[in-house]
Design a protein around this motif. Structure first.
Motif, PDB file in Angstrom:
ATOM      1  N   ALA A  86       0.811  -1.218   0.000  1.00 39.02           N
ATOM      2  CA  ALA A  86       0.000   0.000   0.000  1.00 39.02           C
ATOM      3  C   ALA A  86       0.844   1.268   0.000  1.00 39.02           C
ATOM      4  O   ALA A  86       1.585   1.526   0.945  1.00 39.02           O
ATOM      5  N   PRO A  87       0.735   2.086  -1.043  1.00 44.89           N
ATOM      6  CA  PRO A  87       1.482   3.346  -1.061  1.00 44.89           C
ATOM      7  C   PRO A  87       1.019   4.320   0.018  1.00 44.89           C
ATOM      8  O   PRO A  87       1.787   5.158   0.471  1.00 44.89           O
ATOM      9  N   CYS A  88      -0.226   4.204   0.448  1.00 46.19           N
ATOM     10  CA  CYS A  88      -0.728   5.093   1.498  1.00 46.19           C
ATOM     11  C   CYS A  88      -0.001   4.858   2.810  1.00 46.19           C
ATOM     12  O   CYS A  88       0.328   5.805   3.538  1.00 46.19           O
ATOM     13  N   ALA A  89       0.257   3.592   3.126  1.00 53.03           N
ATOM     14  CA  ALA A  89       0.969   3.272   4.365  1.00 53.03           C
ATOM     15  C   ALA A  89       2.407   3.756   4.305  1.00 53.03           C
ATOM     16  O   ALA A  89       2.967   4.230   5.294  1.00 53.03           O
ATOM     17  N   THR A  90       3.018   3.654   3.119  1.00 53.63           N
ATOM     18  CA  THR A  90       4.379   4.145   2.949  1.00 53.63           C
ATOM     19  C   THR A  90       4.440   5.656   3.094  1.00 53.63           C
ATOM     20  O   THR A  90       5.395   6.204   3.651  1.00 53.63           O
ATOM     21  N   CYS A 126      -0.951  10.362   2.305  1.00 54.78           N
ATOM     22  CA  CYS A 126      -1.550   9.058   2.009  1.00 54.78           C
ATOM     23  C   CYS A 126      -2.607   9.137   0.910  1.00 54.78           C
ATOM     24  O   CYS A 126      -2.662   8.282   0.020  1.00 54.78           O
ATOM     25  N   GLU A 127      -3.452  10.156   0.953  1.00 51.50           N
ATOM     26  CA  GLU A 127      -4.515  10.251  -0.040  1.00 51.50           C
ATOM     27  C   GLU A 127      -3.981  10.645  -1.421  1.00 51.50           C
ATOM     28  O   GLU A 127      -4.577  10.281  -2.440  1.00 51.50           O
ATOM     29  N   GLU A 128      -2.867  11.357  -1.443  1.00 49.87           N
ATOM     30  CA  GLU A 128      -2.298  11.752  -2.733  1.00 49.87           C
ATOM     31  C   GLU A 128      -1.815  10.546  -3.524  1.00 49.87           C
ATOM     32  O   GLU A 128      -1.873  10.544  -4.759  1.00 49.87           O
ATOM     33  N   VAL A 129      -1.354   9.499  -2.834  1.00 50.32           N
ATOM     34  CA  VAL A 129      -0.815   8.326  -3.525  1.00 50.32           C
ATOM     35  C   VAL A 129      -1.816   7.176  -3.592  1.00 50.32           C
ATOM     36  O   VAL A 129      -1.482   6.088  -4.054  1.00 50.32           O
ATOM     37  N   CYS A 130      -3.043   7.403  -3.137  1.00 49.81           N
ATOM     38  CA  CYS A 130      -4.060   6.359  -3.184  1.00 49.81           C
ATOM     39  C   CYS A 130      -4.331   5.954  -4.636  1.00 49.81           C
ATOM     40  O   CYS A 130      -4.508   6.802  -5.523  1.00 49.81           O
ATOM     41  N   VAL A 131      -4.375   4.656  -4.901  1.00 51.84           N
ATOM     42  CA  VAL A 131      -4.547   4.175  -6.274  1.00 51.84           C
ATOM     43  C   VAL A 131      -5.926   4.507  -6.825  1.00 51.84           C
ATOM     44  O   VAL A 131      -6.127   4.485  -8.052  1.00 51.84           O
TER      45      VAL A 131
END
Length: 317
Positions: free
Chosen positions: A48-52, A99-104
């Motif tokens: 998950a990119p959001c967690a990163t 987190c929201e910016e990288v959300c798929v």
């Protein structure tokens, strides 16, 4: 020469209802049905990119999945184990840039999962429940730790150490605890005195004593804290302490803090150090202070403070 105009400064121009509306919650909480629908939009990505992107290290897919399953208490635990001030974080963190910016979902639907509002939904549900306390203290260790600064970093440190059974005394110059969360945020972002409600929840674990009206100003005070306690944590922020935070005996980092929290080079990258007689952490304000708790916990873990506070025979000179 008298003015032809009446004074233009007067109180009570607006009605009480106008003030209440103007300073109401800037981002109202989600309803139960809204939260369920939003949680089901999450794809629970494995990597998950959001967690990163989360500066506090929250397992975002995990807490959202628990919301979708109706397990709000479990969701709040996932959040608060990573960030004990997760309620305030949910309100003020610029999630749209993290987190929201990288959300798929941005790619698929043009809008992200509302991670910040979901986080608030879970934590608020816990704090409004009949049993809001998730954590219990370990058996008393007989060790005491002084924490200077009752901002996000200091409170996170105190809560983490209290969970381990250490007795913690938090010193702060202000009449209220909270630091930036109490004194630096616009009221429409944190209505209903939320900062103090969150602190009350944090202190409910026990083992933490607040001493307000105490300001660290001299090396003699620092020496006294070292003599009276087994360990010392400095988390006084950057507003007025950037240049004079480090007294004799507290190492000055060779680099400016990255995000929240800085360590001396001898601690960086090593996992087998104790908390040491003194740990200095300078808070940066770029994230509104809400990332401080996770950085503090990461630093304490890296220095093995979870399992080792110095014995009483440690040299505190």
């Amino acid at each position: 020469m008298s003015s032809a105009f009446a004074p233009d400064i007067q109180a009570n121009r607006l009605s009480a209802s106008d003030y209440a509306r103007n300073f109401a919650d800037a981002s109202p909480p989600l309803s139960v049905s809204q939260a369920l629908l939003e949680a089901e939009r999450c794809l629970y990505c494995f990597d998950a990119p959001c967690a990163t992107a989360c500066h506090t290290g929250i397992d975002v897919p995990s807490f959202i999945k628990r919301i979708a399953d109706g397990n709000l208490r479990g969701s709040a635990r996932t959040i608060l184990e990573a960030n004990p001030l997760g309620g305030m974080c949910a309100r003020v963190c610029p999630t749209e840039n993290l987190c929201e910016e990288v959300c798929v979902r941005n790619t698929q639907e043009g809008r992200p999962v509302q991670i910040g509002r979901l986080q608030r939904h879970a934590v608020d549900a816990l704090m409004e429940s009949a049993q809001p306390q998730l954590f219990t203290r370990a058996a008393p260790t007989g060790k005491t730790v002084a924490v200077v600064g009752a901002g996000p970093a200091g409170l996170a440190c105190a809560h983490t150490l209290a969970r381990l059974g250490h007795a913690v005394v938090v010193y702060d110059a202000k009449p209220k605890a909270g630091g930036l969360n109490e004194y630096g945020l616009a009221s429409y972002k944190t209505p209903d005195d939320f900062a103090q409600k969150e602190i009350a929840w944090l202190l409910d674990i026990g083992g933490i004593t607040l001493r307000q009206g105490w300001r660290l100003e001299t090396p003699a005070q620092l020496d006294a804290l070292r003599q009276d306690h087994d360990a010392l944590f400095l988390g006084m922020g950057l507003q007025q302490t950037r240049q004079n935070l480090f007294f004799q005996g507290v190492e000055q980092p060779t680099q400016p803090p990255l995000g929240i929290g800085s360590q001396s080079p001898r601690h960086r990258g090593h996992g087998n150090h104790t908390i040491g007689p003194t740990l200095g952490v300078r808070q940066a304000g770029g994230m509104g202070g809400e990332a401080a708790p996770a950085h503090v916990q990461a630093n304490l873990m890296r220095m093995n403070a979870y399992t080792s506070v110095p014995d009483s025979g440690v040299n505190r000179s």
